[in-house]
Design a protein around this motif. Structure first.
Motif, PDB file in Angstrom:
ATOM      1  N   SER A 130      -6.816   9.574   6.822  1.00 53.57           N
ATOM      2  CA  SER A 130      -8.173   9.103   6.509  1.00 53.57           C
ATOM      3  C   SER A 130      -8.668   8.027   7.455  1.00 53.57           C
ATOM      4  O   SER A 130      -9.869   7.781   7.542  1.00 53.57           O
ATOM      5  CB  SER A 130      -8.209   8.513   5.099  1.00 53.57           C
ATOM      6  N   LYS A 131      -7.761   7.327   8.123  1.00 50.54           N
ATOM      7  CA  LYS A 131      -8.170   6.147   8.883  1.00 50.54           C
ATOM      8  C   LYS A 131      -8.305   6.503  10.368  1.00 50.54           C
ATOM      9  O   LYS A 131      -9.339   6.991  10.779  1.00 50.54           O
ATOM     10  CB  LYS A 131      -7.182   5.007   8.610  1.00 50.54           C
ATOM     11  N   ASN A 185      -4.207  -4.395   2.871  1.00 47.39           N
ATOM     12  CA  ASN A 185      -5.641  -4.276   2.601  1.00 47.39           C
ATOM     13  C   ASN A 185      -5.910  -5.152   1.382  1.00 47.39           C
ATOM     14  O   ASN A 185      -5.264  -4.945   0.357  1.00 47.39           O
ATOM     15  CB  ASN A 185      -5.977  -2.802   2.288  1.00 47.39           C
ATOM     16  N   CYS A 239       2.225  -3.565   1.210  1.00 47.23           N
ATOM     17  CA  CYS A 239       1.117  -2.910   1.912  1.00 47.23           C
ATOM     18  C   CYS A 239       1.071  -3.536   3.310  1.00 47.23           C
ATOM     19  O   CYS A 239       0.731  -4.708   3.457  1.00 47.23           O
ATOM     20  CB  CYS A 239      -0.179  -3.171   1.141  1.00 47.23           C
ATOM     21  N   ILE A 267       0.479   7.805  -4.293  1.00 47.72           N
ATOM     22  CA  ILE A 267       0.695   6.606  -5.119  1.00 47.72           C
ATOM     23  C   ILE A 267       0.717   7.038  -6.597  1.00 47.72           C
ATOM     24  O   ILE A 267       1.593   6.647  -7.373  1.00 47.72           O
ATOM     25  CB  ILE A 267      -0.423   5.554  -4.874  1.00 47.72           C
ATOM     26  N   PHE A 274      -4.320  -3.435  -2.101  1.00 48.90           N
ATOM     27  CA  PHE A 274      -5.047  -2.208  -2.444  1.00 48.90           C
ATOM     28  C   PHE A 274      -4.927  -1.971  -3.960  1.00 48.90           C
ATOM     29  O   PHE A 274      -3.817  -1.932  -4.496  1.00 48.90           O
ATOM     30  CB  PHE A 274      -4.428  -1.059  -1.646  1.00 48.90           C
ATOM     31  N   THR A 276      -1.618   8.092   6.256  1.00 42.22           N
ATOM     32  CA  THR A 276      -2.819   8.869   5.929  1.00 42.22           C
ATOM     33  C   THR A 276      -3.543   9.397   7.168  1.00 42.22           C
ATOM     34  O   THR A 276      -3.416   8.821   8.259  1.00 42.22           O
ATOM     35  CB  THR A 276      -3.791   8.012   5.088  1.00 42.22           C
ATOM     36  N   GLY A 316      -4.909  12.763  -0.014  1.00 42.68           N
ATOM     37  CA  GLY A 316      -4.997  11.354   0.376  1.00 42.68           C
ATOM     38  C   GLY A 316      -3.681  10.685  -0.026  1.00 42.68           C
ATOM     39  O   GLY A 316      -2.942  11.216  -0.869  1.00 42.68           O
ATOM     40  N   SER A 317      -3.390   9.528   0.606  1.00 41.21           N
ATOM     41  CA  SER A 317      -2.182   8.811   0.154  1.00 41.21           C
ATOM     42  C   SER A 317      -2.404   8.266  -1.248  1.00 41.21           C
ATOM     43  O   SER A 317      -1.451   7.981  -1.971  1.00 41.21           O
ATOM     44  CB  SER A 317      -1.779   7.717   1.147  1.00 41.21           C
ATOM     45  N   ASP A 318      -3.664   8.165  -1.649  1.00 38.96           N
ATOM     46  CA  ASP A 318      -3.999   7.833  -3.041  1.00 38.96           C
ATOM     47  C   ASP A 318      -3.207   8.691  -4.020  1.00 38.96           C
ATOM     48  O   ASP A 318      -2.687   8.205  -5.022  1.00 38.96           O
ATOM     49  CB  ASP A 318      -5.482   8.188  -3.295  1.00 38.96           C
ATOM     50  N   ALA A 324      -1.041   2.701   5.638  1.00 40.14           N
ATOM     51  CA  ALA A 324      -2.279   3.455   5.875  1.00 40.14           C
ATOM     52  C   ALA A 324      -2.896   3.113   7.242  1.00 40.14           C
ATOM     53  O   ALA A 324      -3.578   3.936   7.843  1.00 40.14           O
ATOM     54  CB  ALA A 324      -3.288   3.178   4.763  1.00 40.14           C
ATOM     55  N   TYR A 325      -2.640   1.889   7.722  1.00 37.57           N
ATOM     56  CA  TYR A 325      -3.264   1.433   8.975  1.00 37.57           C
ATOM     57  C   TYR A 325      -2.244   1.327  10.115  1.00 37.57           C
ATOM     58  O   TYR A 325      -2.472   0.628  11.113  1.00 37.57           O
ATOM     59  CB  TYR A 325      -3.977   0.086   8.732  1.00 37.57           C
ATOM     60  N   ASP A 331       3.291   0.932   2.120  1.00 33.14           N
ATOM     61  CA  ASP A 331       2.050   1.659   2.406  1.00 33.14           C
ATOM     62  C   ASP A 331       1.586   1.276   3.812  1.00 33.14           C
ATOM     63  O   ASP A 331       1.237   0.118   4.065  1.00 33.14           O
ATOM     64  CB  ASP A 331       1.006   1.287   1.344  1.00 33.14           C
ATOM     65  N   ARG A 369      -9.310  14.380   2.628  1.00 33.37           N
ATOM     66  CA  ARG A 369      -8.289  13.941   1.695  1.00 33.37           C
ATOM     67  C   ARG A 369      -6.897  14.452   2.028  1.00 33.37           C
ATOM     68  O   ARG A 369      -6.332  15.296   1.320  1.00 33.37           O
ATOM     69  CB  ARG A 369      -8.673  14.337   0.244  1.00 33.37           C
TER      70      ARG A 369
HETATM   71  C1  LIG Z   1      -3.722   0.409   1.950  1.00 32.20           C
HETATM   72  C2  LIG Z   1      -4.328   1.717   1.588  1.00 32.20           C
HETATM   73  N1  LIG Z   1      -3.541   2.657   1.077  1.00 32.20           N
HETATM   74  C3  LIG Z   1      -4.037   3.860   0.755  1.00 32.20           C
HETATM   75  C4  LIG Z   1      -5.370   4.156   0.915  1.00 32.20           C
HETATM   76  C5  LIG Z   1      -5.856   5.500   0.491  1.00 32.20           C
HETATM   77  O1  LIG Z   1      -6.172   6.285   1.547  1.00 32.20           O
HETATM   78  P1  LIG Z   1      -6.349   7.850   1.410  1.00 32.20           P
HETATM   79  O2  LIG Z   1      -6.198   8.223  -0.035  1.00 32.20           O
HETATM   80  O3  LIG Z   1      -7.695   8.145   1.924  1.00 32.20           O
HETATM   81  O4  LIG Z   1      -5.235   8.437   2.215  1.00 32.20           O
HETATM   82  C6  LIG Z   1      -6.228   3.203   1.435  1.00 32.20           C
HETATM   83  C7  LIG Z   1      -7.659   3.480   1.593  1.00 32.20           C
HETATM   84  O5  LIG Z   1      -8.481   2.681   1.875  1.00 32.20           O
HETATM   85  C8  LIG Z   1      -5.685   1.941   1.775  1.00 32.20           C
HETATM   86  O6  LIG Z   1      -6.469   0.972   2.268  1.00 32.20           O
END
Ligand SMILES: Cc1ncc(COP(=O)(O)O)c(C=O)c1O
Length: 367
Positions: free
Chosen positions: A224-225, A165, A161, A97, A118, A222, A92-94, A194-195, A192, A233
């Motif tokens: 994930s979206k 988010n 971001c 970070i 976020f 990511t 995940g991008s989590d 992610a979207y 970031d 992940r």
């Molecule tokens: C802005 C942002 N960054 C990162 C993430 C993490 O995403 P993931 O770890 O699933 O790639 C999220 C998840 O909601 C997010 O909203």
């Protein structure tokens, strides 16, 4: 209860509160039909190419994965027009970070970020003993001028971001270009995205070209979206290879699994699916915006797959009211705005049910 003390840095850190899982609500409320619009997941699932790739990779489950996901990184590099060594794939991008703060943040280093955004940027900064410097949003939008003015001798990292988010807003193109070019090169600038794939607006900046002139720039994306692979992940960062060299030192050897890597790789062959999801999302977001406007409700102007809606009631009250009707959303009180809720854009049927439930709830509170 043990008397062993954990690291002092953890004292003010709270465990992340994720969107409530469907299974948990089923257990607690005994409801059969539940809609989850809480974690900005993809209501259209994932590409049809993914299942076969996963099943075929399953045969290799007893072998460790390749730690740097080279096939996926190479394909991403080709698609994005960057070099293979500019990509790192994470759990995940989590995880990226966390790798960034783990590698670069020391006690007393400052990390500038918007307030609210976020929450993982703040948490990971605190874990390393760094100091988050929170710069309030203005009308839900990054205040890049104030973020720039917040730079001190101790600033090590800045996070943008985009879209943000939980507000869904984007930074204005010219302002972001100016910001990227102004940030001193000894400060890491994380953007970031992610979207990213959901945004369809001329004001949205394509940041990848700036990597060439700005080696302090890090872009996060990511699967994930829009790719719909949240549970597998897989996220990635695009940055200068010298930053990746540092992140690898603190990365777990096998941070992503085989099935996730195979699924992500296959999903890159299906641009049609991504385009479909982006178009449906825009259409459904407009539907929700129209309905909310008819109800006299306001919201932040979102470019992503969620909407943050402003209400008279406390977010928790609305969360509870909708949960009883089988709809899971996020209360804004957990995200920095007490009198709001954040709702992920679902498919049309889910959105209609959400609007109906919200109307029921608001109607019942006026009696
Ligand atoms: C802005 C942002 N960054 C990162 C993430 C993490 O995403 P993931 O770890 O699933 O790639 C999220 C998840 O909601 C997010 O909203």
């Amino acid at each position: 209860m043990t008397t062993i003390t954990a690291r002092k840095n953890l004292e003010n850190i709270h465990a992340y509160v994720a969107g409530k899982p469907i299974e948990e609500v089923q257990r607690e409320l005994g409801l059969e039909s539940i809609i989850k619009l809480a974690s900005n997941e993809n209501p259209y699932g994932y590409s049809t190419l993914v299942k076969e790739a996963m099943l075929s990779e399953m045969e290799q489950t007893h072998f460790y994965p390749e730690g740097m996901a080279p096939a996926l990184a190479a394909k991403l590099a080709g698609k994005l027009g960057v070099e293979r060594d500019q990509i790192i794939v994470g759990n995940g991008s989590d995880e990226i970070i966390r790798l960034l703060t783990r590698s670069y943040i020391e006690v007393k280093d400052e990390v500038i970020m918007p307030d609210v955004t976020f929450p993982r940027y703040e948490t990971n900064t605190l874990i390393e003993g760094g100091t988050p410097v929170l710069v309030p949003l203005v009308d839900g939008v990054h205040d890049l001028k104030s973020m720039y003015n917040a730079i001190t001798d101790r600033t090590k990292m800045i996070v943008v971001c985009n879209p943000n988010n939980p507000t869904g807003t984007i930074a204005k193109k010219a302002e972001l270009i100016d910001f990227i070019n102004k940030i001193p090169q000894h400060i890491l600038l994380i953007i970031d995205e992610a979207y990213y794939e959901y945004v369809n607006d001329e004001e949205y900046l394509e940041t990848i070209p700036f990597l060439e002139t700005n080696p302090n720039l890090v872009i996060l994306r990511t699967f994930s979206k829009i790719y719909g692979l949240a549970s597998l992940r897989i996220g990635y960062g695009i940055m200068h290879p010298s930053i990746i060299e540092e992140l690898i030192k603190v990365k777990d050897a096998f941070n992503t699994n085989r099935i996730g890597q195979a699924a992500a790789l296959a999903s890159l062959d299906d641009d049609g699916f991504v385009e479909y999801c982006a178009a449906e999302n825009t259409k459904c977001r407009k539907y929700l915006e129209n309905e909310l406007t008819k109800m006299g409700l306001d919201y932040f102007p979102s470019h992503a797959n969620f909407l943050m809606i402003k209400l008279k009631q406390h977010g928790k009250e609305i969360f509870d009211g909708l949960l009883k009707q089988g709809i899971i959303i996020r209360s804004g009180h957990l995200l920095g705005y007490d009198h709001t809720i954040r709702v992920s854009i679902g498919n049309q049927q889910e959105n209609e049910k959400f609007i109906k439930a919200l109307q029921n709830f608001i109607g019942s509170t006026h009696k």
